[in-house]
Design a protein around this motif. Structure first.
Motif, short mmCIF file in Angstrom:
data_model
loop_
_atom_site.label_atom_id
_atom_site.label_comp_id
_atom_site.label_asym_id
_atom_site.label_seq_id
_atom_site.Cartn_x
_atom_site.Cartn_y
_atom_site.Cartn_z
N GLY A 177 0.80 -1.22 0.00
CA GLY A 177 0.00 0.00 0.00
C GLY A 177 0.83 1.26 0.00
N GLU A 178 2.15 1.11 -0.13
CA GLU A 178 3.04 2.28 -0.14
C GLU A 178 3.10 2.93 -1.52
OE1 GLU A 178 3.82 -0.56 -0.97
OE2 GLU A 178 5.50 -0.52 -2.34
N ARG A 190 -4.65 3.15 -6.32
CA ARG A 190 -4.08 1.85 -5.95
C ARG A 190 -3.79 1.04 -7.21
NH1 ARG A 190 -2.35 2.27 -0.81
NH2 ARG A 190 -4.03 2.57 0.70
N ALA A 191 -2.58 0.48 -7.31
CA ALA A 191 -2.15 -0.24 -8.51
C ALA A 191 -2.64 -1.68 -8.52
CB ALA A 191 -0.63 -0.22 -8.60
P1 1OR Z 1 -0.72 0.39 -3.75
O1 1OR Z 1 -0.84 1.54 -2.87
O2 1OR Z 1 -0.70 0.62 -5.22
C1 1OR Z 1 -1.65 -2.02 -3.89
O3 1OR Z 1 -1.84 -0.69 -3.42
C2 1OR Z 1 -0.33 -2.55 -3.38
O4 1OR Z 1 0.08 -3.84 -3.84
C3 1OR Z 1 0.81 -1.68 -3.90
O5 1OR Z 1 0.66 -0.38 -3.35
C4 1OR Z 1 2.00 -2.46 -3.48
O6 1OR Z 1 2.30 -2.25 -2.13
C5 1OR Z 1 1.49 -3.89 -3.61
N1 1OR Z 1 2.86 -4.10 -8.59
C6 1OR Z 1 2.15 -3.17 -7.93
N2 1OR Z 1 1.83 -3.24 -6.63
C7 1OR Z 1 2.28 -4.29 -5.97
C8 1OR Z 1 3.03 -5.29 -6.58
C9 1OR Z 1 3.31 -5.19 -7.96
N3 1OR Z 1 3.32 -6.20 -5.66
C10 1OR Z 1 2.80 -5.78 -4.51
N4 1OR Z 1 2.16 -4.63 -4.68
N5 1OR Z 1 4.04 -6.15 -8.66
C11 1OR Z 1 4.38 -7.43 -8.07
C12 1OR Z 1 5.82 -7.67 -7.96
C13 1OR Z 1 6.12 -8.98 -7.28
C14 1OR Z 1 4.39 -5.92 -10.05
C15 1OR Z 1 3.18 -6.10 -10.94
C16 1OR Z 1 3.00 -7.45 -11.46
#
Ligand code: 1OR
Ligand code: 1OR
Length: 275
Positions: free
Chosen positions: A209-210, A219-220
């Protein structure tokens, strides 16, 4: 400085007070008294016994620390019109750990040692102890000073989730980040073909969530608890105030997301706009 509302507003911004219930907050408000300070004045002198705890209403203050090996006190930080100080000596019965010097004229709200210990000692000490142990195990936070991790321990808010519960929804606006105390979470992402894929799992000692807080975007990914999960939530304001020293490391970890995205989805298309 008018009593009541000003003080009430300030008390809400002090992380140490987050472990208090409503009645205790009122007790704190009743107990606070005003202290005005002049430019150059030492509000607290390192090595002295602790008398009061202080909440800043206004003014800039230097934090100075002198070690045995150094002749001159070293400037280790500043408070700029916000924050609180003087809790360490009162909580742990130790001499003052730093000198706090007013750089400008200022106004403080003070609370005496006995009241501080009566209202705050049990809950605040317990919370610090519990979260210090957790936060010590988070690799990303290794760069923080022990004292900075204590402030983080004061600031986090405990949250629990049942199995399968949604914690973060892809596309939503972000209000904070999470550290995992117990359990495991599943991270999923919807690709451009509208398929939801599991991209990662996070377990104890991890965080999530960072990304949206760093990029200031939506949020991604979505996050669900796998079993029962116990999390420590850090709101965006505390994140900005307390995690500055970890920002470089966090950004480096975000670069790893992009490489993984390429591996999992075979394209960087949908993450390219999360940065
Ligand atoms: P956020 O605030 O966007 C979703 O809310 C969270 O999932 C994100 O922060 C990250 O902390 C977490 N790509 C994007 N977000 C990820 C990913 C990720 N993994 C954990 N988060 N990837 C995975 C890499 C192992 C890359 C995309 C496939
Ligand atoms: P106190 O009662 O010991 C001095 O009186 C206060 O300065 C202390 O409580 C804290 O509230 C505050 N290390 C120790 N105390 C600090 C620090 C600090 N910063 C503020 N105080 N460090 C600064 C970390 C950025 C670590 C220095 C090595």
């Amino acid at each position: 400085m008018s009593r009541g509302s000003d003080c009430q507003r300030l008390v809400k911004t002090i992380f140490l007070f987050r472990s208090l219930d409503h009645d205790q907050v009122n007790e704190v408000l009743d107990a606070m008294f005003e202290r005005r300070v002049s430019e150059g004045e030492n509000v607290i002198k390192q090595g002295n016994d602790g008398d009061n705890f202080y909440v800043i209403e206004s003014g800039v203050y230097n934090i100075l620390v002198k070690t045995d090996s150094e002749g001159e006190p070293r400037l280790v930080g500043k408070y700029d019109n916000t924050g609180s100080f003087g809790e360490l000596a009162l909580m742990y019965n130790l001499p003052r750990a730093a000198t706090i010097q007013a750089v400008t004229n200022g106004a403080l709200w003070a609370m005496d040692r006995q009241t501080f210990r009566r209202i705050l000692l049990k809950s605040a000490c317990r919370k610090r102890k519990m979260y210090e142990a957790l936060l010590e195990r988070v690799p990303m936070l290794k760069t923080l000073e022990k004292y900075e991790r204590m402030n983080l321990a004061d600031a986090v808010i405990p949250k629990t989730y049942s199995p399968g519960e949604l914690i973060i929804k892809q596309g939503d606006a972000a209000d904070g980040m999470y550290f995992l105390e117990e359990g495991t979470v599943r991270i999923t992402m919807i690709n451009s073909e509208n398929q939801e894929k599991e991209i990662s799992r996070v377990s104890v000692g991890g965080y999530f969530g960072e990304l949206a807080l760093v990029t200031k975007k939506a949020r991604a990914a979505s996050v669900h608890s796998v079993g029962k999960a116990k999390l420590a939530f850090l709101d965006v304001e505390a994140f900005e105030r307390l995690l500055g020293p970890c920002m470089d490391l966090m950004k480096r970890n975000i670069e790893d997301y992009e490489n993984e995205l390429l591996r999992i989805f075979g394209s960087k298309a949908n993450i390219s706009d999360i940065r």
